[in-house]
Enzyme design. Structure first.
Site, mmCIF file in Angstrom:
data_model
loop_
_atom_site.group_PDB
_atom_site.id
_atom_site.type_symbol
_atom_site.label_atom_id
_atom_site.label_comp_id
_atom_site.label_asym_id
_atom_site.label_seq_id
_atom_site.Cartn_x
_atom_site.Cartn_y
_atom_site.Cartn_z
ATOM 1 N N LYS A 178 23.793 26.229 6.771
ATOM 2 C CA LYS A 178 24.705 25.166 7.212
ATOM 3 C C LYS A 178 26.015 25.256 6.449
ATOM 4 O O LYS A 178 26.026 25.385 5.222
ATOM 5 C CB LYS A 178 24.071 23.790 7.014
ATOM 6 C CG LYS A 178 24.980 22.647 7.437
ATOM 7 C CD LYS A 178 24.243 21.343 7.624
ATOM 8 C CE LYS A 178 24.017 20.612 6.353
ATOM 9 N NZ LYS A 178 23.609 19.206 6.570
ATOM 10 N N SER A 230 33.265 31.761 21.656
ATOM 11 C CA SER A 230 32.762 31.942 20.304
ATOM 12 C C SER A 230 33.459 31.010 19.324
ATOM 13 O O SER A 230 34.277 30.177 19.701
ATOM 14 C CB SER A 230 32.923 33.374 19.820
ATOM 15 O OG SER A 230 34.288 33.663 19.641
ATOM 16 N N THR A 246 27.238 28.521 20.240
ATOM 17 C CA THR A 246 28.018 29.711 20.549
ATOM 18 C C THR A 246 27.625 30.786 19.539
ATOM 19 O O THR A 246 26.610 30.665 18.872
ATOM 20 C CB THR A 246 29.536 29.405 20.534
ATOM 21 O OG1 THR A 246 30.256 30.525 21.059
ATOM 22 C CG2 THR A 246 30.042 29.029 19.167
ATOM 23 N N TYR A 247 28.427 31.817 19.417
ATOM 24 C CA TYR A 247 28.161 32.880 18.447
ATOM 25 C C TYR A 247 29.376 33.051 17.549
ATOM 26 O O TYR A 247 30.487 32.634 17.886
ATOM 27 C CB TYR A 247 27.821 34.196 19.153
ATOM 28 C CG TYR A 247 28.946 34.725 20.013
ATOM 29 C CD1 TYR A 247 29.867 35.636 19.508
ATOM 30 C CD2 TYR A 247 29.091 34.302 21.326
ATOM 31 C CE1 TYR A 247 30.907 36.110 20.288
ATOM 32 C CE2 TYR A 247 30.126 34.772 22.114
ATOM 33 C CZ TYR A 247 31.022 35.675 21.601
ATOM 34 O OH TYR A 247 32.062 36.136 22.374
ATOM 35 N N GLY A 261 37.568 29.776 23.748
ATOM 36 C CA GLY A 261 37.050 29.634 25.105
ATOM 37 C C GLY A 261 36.773 28.179 25.444
ATOM 38 O O GLY A 261 37.450 27.266 24.973
ATOM 39 N N ALA A 262 35.744 27.967 26.274
ATOM 40 C CA ALA A 262 35.427 26.621 26.765
ATOM 41 C C ALA A 262 35.180 25.628 25.628
ATOM 42 O O ALA A 262 35.478 24.441 25.765
ATOM 43 C CB ALA A 262 34.217 26.683 27.683
ATOM 44 N N ALA A 263 34.655 26.101 24.501
ATOM 45 C CA ALA A 263 34.399 25.220 23.356
ATOM 46 C C ALA A 263 35.677 24.559 22.845
ATOM 47 O O ALA A 263 35.625 23.488 22.240
ATOM 48 C CB ALA A 263 33.727 26.001 22.231
#
Length: 118
Positions: free
Chosen positions: A9, A25, A57-58, A73-75
């Site tokens: 974390k 990502s 995501t990665y 991106g979409a995030a």
């Protein structure tokens, strides 16, 4: 049987960028990835403390010492620059293995996203 257990974390870092025009990502300062034991390309879960959004995501390594936390991106629609997020990864293990497992948790400086000596 395997269960999912918190492996790593990165607690409370600030989003430095949100780039909608990218494939996807999260870009994370490589110093933070190393300290938390998170690999390039590893699946991570992100919680936005400002608006409650959750996503997975990665990872993509960002420049060392840069403090970069960039949702791509979409995030990028779920965060704004300055939002505080928590980044977590999980591992599959047996309940027996999980009893002795200790996750790697780091607490960077939220203002700079740099490691703080504990």
């Amino acid at each position: 049987m395997f269960i999912q257990v918190l492996k790593s974390k990165i607690h409370r870092v600030s989003v430095t960028e949100a780039r909608l025009d990218y494939i996807g990502s999260i870009t994370i300062d490589e110093d933070l990835l190393d300290a938390a034991g998170i690999l390039a390309g590893e699946r991570v879960y992100i919680v936005n403390n400002n608006n409650g959004a959750r996503l997975d995501t990665y990872t993509i390594p960002g420049p060392r010492g840069s403090g970069v936390i960039c949702l791509n991106g979409a995030a990028a629609r779920l965060v704004q620059r300055g939002d505080v997020v928590i980044i977590m990864s999980y591992a599959s293990m047996t309940p027996e293995e999980a009893k002795d497992f200790k996750p790697k948790v780091i607490f960077p400086d939220t203002a700079t996203n740099r490691l703080v000596k504990q």
